[in-house]
Design a protein around this motif. Sequence first.
Motif, PDB file in Angstrom:
ATOM      1  N   UNK A  56       0.676  -1.233   0.064  1.00 44.79           N
ATOM      2  CA  UNK A  56      -0.142  -0.127  -0.234  1.00 44.79           C
ATOM      3  C   UNK A  56       1.149   1.603   0.246  1.00 44.79           C
ATOM      4  N   UNK A  57       1.695   1.385   0.745  1.00 47.68           N
ATOM      5  CA  UNK A  57       2.827   2.494   1.126  1.00 47.68           C
ATOM      6  C   UNK A  57       3.521   2.913  -1.011  1.00 47.68           C
ATOM      7  N   UNK A  58       4.109   1.739  -1.039  1.00 51.48           N
ATOM      8  CA  UNK A  58       4.571   1.790  -2.232  1.00 51.48           C
ATOM      9  C   UNK A  58       3.707   2.597  -3.269  1.00 51.48           C
ATOM     10  N   UNK A  59       2.423   1.306  -3.457  1.00 54.83           N
ATOM     11  CA  UNK A  59       1.839   2.613  -4.080  1.00 54.83           C
ATOM     12  C   UNK A  59       0.871   3.632  -3.866  1.00 54.83           C
ATOM     13  N   UNK A  60       1.285   3.747  -2.619  1.00 55.80           N
ATOM     14  CA  UNK A  60       0.534   4.939  -2.665  1.00 55.80           C
ATOM     15  C   UNK A  60       1.295   6.520  -3.513  1.00 55.80           C
ATOM     16  N   UNK A  61       2.736   5.169  -2.786  1.00 56.95           N
ATOM     17  CA  UNK A  61       3.919   6.878  -3.078  1.00 56.95           C
ATOM     18  C   UNK A  61       4.411   6.620  -4.425  1.00 56.95           C
ATOM     19  N   UNK A  62       4.319   5.897  -5.418  1.00 57.27           N
ATOM     20  CA  UNK A  62       3.801   5.402  -7.305  1.00 57.27           C
ATOM     21  C   UNK A  62       3.619   6.811  -7.333  1.00 57.27           C
TER      22      UNK A  62
END
Length: 561
Positions: A500-506
């Motif tokens: 989730x965190x990586x997706x939000x950042x991307x």
Amino acid sequence: MKLNLGLIMENLKTPYERVAGYTDGALGLIGICPYVAGQQYAKDILYLAQWPQLRDEPRIPENVILIGGGDSALAFLEKHQINGLIFSGDCTLPGIMLEVQNIFFKYDEKEHALLNALLMNKPIQNILNACAAIMNCHASLYGSDYMLLGYSDVNLPPDSNALWQETLVANRCQIPMNTQKRDRDKAFQSKSEAGPRSVFLNTVGSENTHISSAFYHDDLHVATLVFSSDSGALSARHLWLADYIVETIHKSIIERFSSYLNPHDYLRISLITALRYAVVSDSRALKINMSRIGWRMNDDYRILLIKLPSDSCNLSHSLHAYENVFADAYPNYVTFWYDDYIFVLLRNDACNELEKYLSVLKKQLTQSNGSCSVGMKFCDLNQLRLHYELAAMPHKIHIFAKQRIKFYRDILETHIVNIITSRFPLRAVCHTAAIRLQEHDIANGTNYLETLEIYLLNNRSLLAASNKLFLHRSTLAYRIKCIQNITQVQFEDPDERLHLLLSCLALRIMSRNSLTDVDYPGANPQDAHYDFILEIREHTKGSKPRKTEAAKPPVPGQESK
């Protein structure tokens, strides 16, 4: 490359009948050409003629090859004190011409290999390999204390060579060195000496199988180069050849191994070479010089690149001004001009204390109307070229154009995402919950995607995340409840939280991309990148991939329609 008659004789395949004059003189011949009567003759050219062409000529070139003539031709050349070779009358002039030209070409190629190794600052073994190829024998280099510094793996002595095996075991030269004629193998001061400066070494046996040449810096002995042959005796022609080799590599050897030179100078040369060729060459010599100033390859380093206006006229004054800035603040640094930048390399404490002196640097940048980019800290000098390119990137981005000091760290996340999206449709692997939140934000004007990113970055701490977002804690708790209602996601699984965190950042970076294709090639992912998924699907069916129009990327808020 210049040769003498002796070296040409050594490499000829066609047998010659007679030799006139002295063939092992200084290297002075640069090529061969046909003899033409009545023309002016150059001293550095070897002339090829038929015997009848030459016998009645009043003026004769200094170096000749004759076809035919036998004893009469020999007497004629000796009478006029001409150096030359005499071949049988059955030989053809074009055949001998081609063979001698090929000898010059062969040595030119060997010389090119040596010069290339020096230019690219390659390891000492590469340089010694090139020297050994020119001499056609083994080459080894020893320091001022006669400890072994390096040797060629070309023409290695056999295991039965006891002298060489003893040298390897002791890591020190076991051959008695000539010390009584030090002035003959001093550093090269004059090119008009009557004899060669290299000397034969006294070894067991009557044949001359070893040649030594010494390197001096002023009157101080720095190193000794030794050539050894196991395939036959060496002659005076090889002394001249060794002289040429030592003269060619003299500057490089002094820079690498002289303890009397400023090690910072060699460090600058090595860094410039590493930037140009993307590799730190001859790490052994570099480590030796770095150790003399307390540096190591795996210290902490940081690159600063200072760019001045194109109309700056006094570059040396500008470099001196910035050297003064860093000299006052950082004892551990190296600076020089490279490409369009003043290149500054900070080390260890200087990397960590950069923030303290930014005001001083900014003042100097304002005076010179320049700008400075600051790279990442790294701990392997072999990555110098890569970090140079990263440090230069902020200078190329238009949104930083008016900033005096710009940091690569400010575009690090964007750079990483752009690299990935230029090769793969990153949105396709983003968490569905993050995609749905982005769609909801676009449709309703909310900011739930950023809220979730900050919440996860702060390890689900309501207090820390609310402070970061400048929200009341209860407001943030309400937002998190809304996010869970929209996405139906739970935050208990650590792997899912990371996704989730990586997706939000991307998704955030792709929607607010500050780079363009002009700033960074591939910053904007091409539509055609989606085609490869269609190709994979076609391959799994066993058919050829069909040609399709470039698929358009999904528009946020419309994927579910």
